[in-house]
Design an enzyme around this catalytic site. Structure first.
Site, PDB file in Angstrom:
ATOM      1  N   GLY A 224      -2.320  -6.425   0.332  1.00 20.62           N
ATOM      2  CA  GLY A 224      -2.815  -7.578   0.111  1.00 20.62           C
ATOM      3  C   GLY A 224      -3.170  -8.539   1.705  1.00 20.62           C
ATOM      4  O   GLY A 224      -3.935  -9.363   2.520  1.00 20.62           O
ATOM      5  N   HIS A 225      -1.896  -7.910   2.360  1.00 26.70           N
ATOM      6  CA  HIS A 225      -1.933  -8.160   4.251  1.00 26.70           C
ATOM      7  C   HIS A 225      -3.214  -7.084   4.997  1.00 26.70           C
ATOM      8  O   HIS A 225      -3.130  -7.896   5.693  1.00 26.70           O
ATOM      9  CB  HIS A 225      -0.693  -7.865   4.766  1.00 26.70           C
ATOM     10  CG  HIS A 225      -0.133  -6.627   5.158  1.00 26.70           C
ATOM     11  ND1 HIS A 225      -0.442  -6.342   6.355  1.00 26.70           N
ATOM     12  CD2 HIS A 225       0.291  -5.824   4.457  1.00 26.70           C
ATOM     13  CE1 HIS A 225       0.426  -5.176   6.871  1.00 26.70           C
ATOM     14  NE2 HIS A 225       0.424  -4.260   5.082  1.00 26.70           N
TER      15      HIS A 225
ATOM     16  N   CYS B  90       2.046   2.489  13.174  1.00 28.56           N
ATOM     17  CA  CYS B  90       3.794   3.312  12.220  1.00 28.56           C
ATOM     18  C   CYS B  90       3.745   4.005  13.641  1.00 28.56           C
ATOM     19  O   CYS B  90       4.662   4.384  12.935  1.00 28.56           O
ATOM     20  CB  CYS B  90       2.975   3.686  11.149  1.00 28.56           C
ATOM     21  SG  CYS B  90       2.653   3.029   9.401  1.00 28.56           S
TER      22      CYS B  90
ATOM     23  N   GLY C  62       0.775  -1.149   0.000  1.00 29.80           N
ATOM     24  CA  GLY C  62      -0.073  -0.193   0.012  1.00 29.80           C
ATOM     25  C   GLY C  62       1.156   0.776   0.057  1.00 29.80           C
ATOM     26  O   GLY C  62       0.487   2.178  -0.859  1.00 29.80           O
ATOM     27  N   SER C  63       1.969   0.729   0.990  1.00 31.67           N
ATOM     28  CA  SER C  63       3.079   2.566   1.130  1.00 31.67           C
ATOM     29  C   SER C  63       3.285   2.966  -0.827  1.00 31.67           C
ATOM     30  O   SER C  63       3.600   3.786  -1.289  1.00 31.67           O
ATOM     31  CB  SER C  63       3.853   1.960   1.795  1.00 31.67           C
ATOM     32  OG  SER C  63       3.344   2.353   2.752  1.00 31.67           O
TER      33      SER C  63
ATOM     34  N   GLN D 290      -7.277  -0.010   3.447  1.00 34.05           N
ATOM     35  CA  GLN D 290      -8.472  -0.745   4.644  1.00 34.05           C
ATOM     36  C   GLN D 290      -9.816  -1.094   3.850  1.00 34.05           C
ATOM     37  O   GLN D 290     -10.425  -1.812   4.760  1.00 34.05           O
ATOM     38  CB  GLN D 290      -8.135   0.241   5.690  1.00 34.05           C
ATOM     39  CG  GLN D 290      -7.749   0.244   6.624  1.00 34.05           C
ATOM     40  CD  GLN D 290      -7.103  -0.472   7.465  1.00 34.05           C
ATOM     41  OE1 GLN D 290      -7.757  -1.365   7.651  1.00 34.05           O
ATOM     42  NE2 GLN D 290      -6.107  -0.215   8.573  1.00 34.05           N
TER      43      GLN D 290
ATOM     44  N   THR E  13      11.706  -7.687 -11.043  1.00 31.06           N
ATOM     45  CA  THR E  13      10.984  -8.741 -11.256  1.00 31.06           C
ATOM     46  C   THR E  13      10.180  -9.153 -10.290  1.00 31.06           C
ATOM     47  O   THR E  13      10.033  -8.918  -9.024  1.00 31.06           O
ATOM     48  CB  THR E  13      11.648 -10.519 -10.889  1.00 31.06           C
ATOM     49  OG1 THR E  13      13.489 -10.122 -11.530  1.00 31.06           O
ATOM     50  CG2 THR E  13      11.269 -11.425 -10.660  1.00 31.06           C
TER      51      THR E  13
ATOM     52  N   ASN F 204      -7.867   3.634   8.924  1.00 31.62           N
ATOM     53  CA  ASN F 204      -6.983   2.923   9.788  1.00 31.62           C
ATOM     54  C   ASN F 204      -7.016   2.732  11.134  1.00 31.62           C
ATOM     55  O   ASN F 204      -7.011   1.583  10.789  1.00 31.62           O
ATOM     56  CB  ASN F 204      -5.819   2.472   8.954  1.00 31.62           C
ATOM     57  CG  ASN F 204      -4.909   4.197   9.103  1.00 31.62           C
ATOM     58  OD1 ASN F 204      -5.403   4.994   8.286  1.00 31.62           O
ATOM     59  ND2 ASN F 204      -4.094   3.578   9.753  1.00 31.62           N
TER      60      ASN F 204
HETATM   61  C1  LIG Z   1      -1.442  -0.655   6.221  1.00 34.65           C
HETATM   62  C2  LIG Z   1      -2.071   0.587   5.184  1.00 34.65           C
HETATM   63  C3  LIG Z   1      -1.193   1.384   4.558  1.00 34.65           C
HETATM   64  C4  LIG Z   1       0.255   0.597   4.252  1.00 34.65           C
HETATM   65  O1  LIG Z   1       0.323  -0.559   3.587  1.00 34.65           O
HETATM   66  P1  LIG Z   1       1.176  -1.642   3.524  1.00 34.65           P
HETATM   67  O2  LIG Z   1       1.376  -2.003   1.789  1.00 34.65           O
HETATM   68  O3  LIG Z   1       1.441  -2.150   4.907  1.00 34.65           O
HETATM   69  O4  LIG Z   1       2.670  -0.541   2.889  1.00 34.65           O
HETATM   70  C5  LIG Z   1      -1.983   2.808   4.285  1.00 34.65           C
HETATM   71  N1  LIG Z   1      -2.187   3.332   3.771  1.00 34.65           N
HETATM   72  C6  LIG Z   1      -3.382   2.664   5.366  1.00 34.65           C
HETATM   73  C7  LIG Z   1      -5.216   3.552   5.351  1.00 34.65           C
HETATM   74  C8  LIG Z   1      -2.662   1.212   5.804  1.00 34.65           C
HETATM   75  O5  LIG Z   1      -4.312   0.757   6.485  1.00 34.65           O
END
Ligand SMILES: *Cc1c(COP(=O)(O)O)cnc(C)c1O
Length: 391
Positions: A200-201, A324, A70-71, A179, A237, A151
């Protein structure tokens, strides 16, 4: 008993997701850029995953760029829109005060490059007002970025309305939907979204993989330079095991969304009922338009870190807000943004549950949290002072 109640930080991988990943390590380990058969087979898996992820948000497969999470997707979305704007003499970006740090820190960096940033209020309910977005747009505005769901407090934003305003004014609209995707319905067409980030996580897929959606015609700026992967917009890759794991997890989440939402919402409501009467406590943000599994509360007179450590002792994994910022003693920028006083924001607790939690676990939370809060208050000079002042 162990209770994992920190699903907004990360989730356990689902069995289906794991099983989609395993063959990518052991048999289908080709490089999608290779011309031989094993490589071309990997390429097929990659494009199949892309089409499936795209379908889950009603996007075209050509609009999906796989990233490391996500970042990275947030970074790339913001820089791309900013630099596209700069080419047309536009340098103004609109966002909100309670975005994830992947957004806020990228905006800080862009400010140093000469961009002007307006951060909108989110008010005590934790919701951005579309009218405020409309009023903030000027003829210099090149991007609006507002998260789909927060989040820390779980409030869902009026994305469709904000998207419609941006479209009518010809301004690009990005949403950090990390989220939201896999938890609530997300449709980039219906919601007027130009760019979107997912990870994904956060929906029972693997860590270290995400995707950026960008509508046709948006010129992406590379964050990672190198090979020609991802239509030359993201070198390196492809992390094929993780990409296949994410696609499987997302499909599973969407397939089960209705029943998951009902089940998790019931557990969440039970948690609210069990905790809302703790004296001098508050629930942060409106519970009306809300993610099913997230509950954020503050308890006056004590520190969130203390609550977390004691809950951990009792087998409950929770958070004081964003993963974070833990480790820093600053109160959550999200709680401050919705107007929670600094001293109260220090005593925050985020419980974020999923379909893997059981009723028994929720009962453990409901009995343990009040015990921990009253135990900590007995030792708290701040609480003692508060009680004296009330007498
Ligand atoms: C967790 C999160 C991210 C970051 O995602 P990562 O895959 O951990 O880099 C960004 N934005 C929100 C709202 C999140 O909850």
């Amino acid at each position: 008993m162990f209770v994992y109640a920190d699903n907004a930080a990360t989730t356990k991988i689902s069995e289906k997701s794991l099983n989609a990943m395993l063959p990518m390590f052991t048999e289908e380990y080709g490089n999608p850029s290779s011309l031989h058969t094993v490589g071309q087979k990997a390429k097929e898996y990659l494009e199949d995953a892309r089409a499936r992820v795209a379908k889950c948000i009603n996007a075209s497969p050509n609009g999906i760029y796989f990233t490391s999470g996500g970042s990275e997707a947030d970074n790339q979305a913001l820089r791309s829109a900013a630099y596209m704007g700069r080419c047309k003499g536009k340098n103004h970006i609109i966002s909100s005060k309670f975005e994830h740090h992947a957004i806020l820190h990228t905006l800080n960096a862009l400010e140093k490059e000469g961009f002007e940033v307006t951060l909108l209020e989110v008010y005590s309910d934790g919701v951005v007002k579309p009218k405020d977005v409309e009023n903030a747009i000027t003829d210099k505005t090149c991007l609006v970025t507002i998260m789909t769901a927060n989040n820390e407090i779980g409030t869902i934003q009026p994305i469709k309305e904000i998207g419609a305003i941006c479209r009518s004014k010809g301004v690009l609209f990005h949403t950090d939907a990390v989220q939201a995707v896999g938890h609530i319905p997300v449709d980039v067409e219906e919601m007027n979204i130009d760019m979107l980030s997912m990870s994904g996580h956060k929906f029972h897929g693997p860590k270290g993989v995400g995707a950026l959606y960008a509508r046709k015609g948006i010129l992406l700026t590379n964050i990672i330079e190198g090979g020609a992967q991802e239509r030359r917009k993201r070198a390196g890759t492809e992390n094929l095991p993780a990409i296949c794991g994410m696609a499987a997890a997302l499909e599973e989440a969407i397939e089960n969304m209705e029943q998951t939402t009902e089940y998790v919402t019931n557990l969440r409501n039970k948690m609210v009922e069990g905790l809302k009467d703790i004296p001098k406590s508050r629930i942060n943000g409106t519970m009306e338009n809300h993610l099913p599994g997230t509950l954020n509360m503050c308890f006056e007179g004590i520190e969130g870190e203390g609550i977390l450590l004691w809950l951990d002792q009792k087998g409950i994994a929770a958070s004081s807000g964003s993963a974070c910022t833990s480790g820093s003693l600053d109160p959550s920028h999200v709680l401050l943004a919705i107007g929670v006083p600094v001293e109260i924001a220090h005593g925050s607790l985020r419980l974020s549950i999923s379909e893997y939690n059981t009723e028994e676990e929720i009962n453990h939370i409901i009995t343990t949290v009040p015990q921990v809060v009253s135990y900590l208050r007995k030792m708290s000079p701040v609480w003692e002072k508060m009680m004296k002042e009330e007498e």
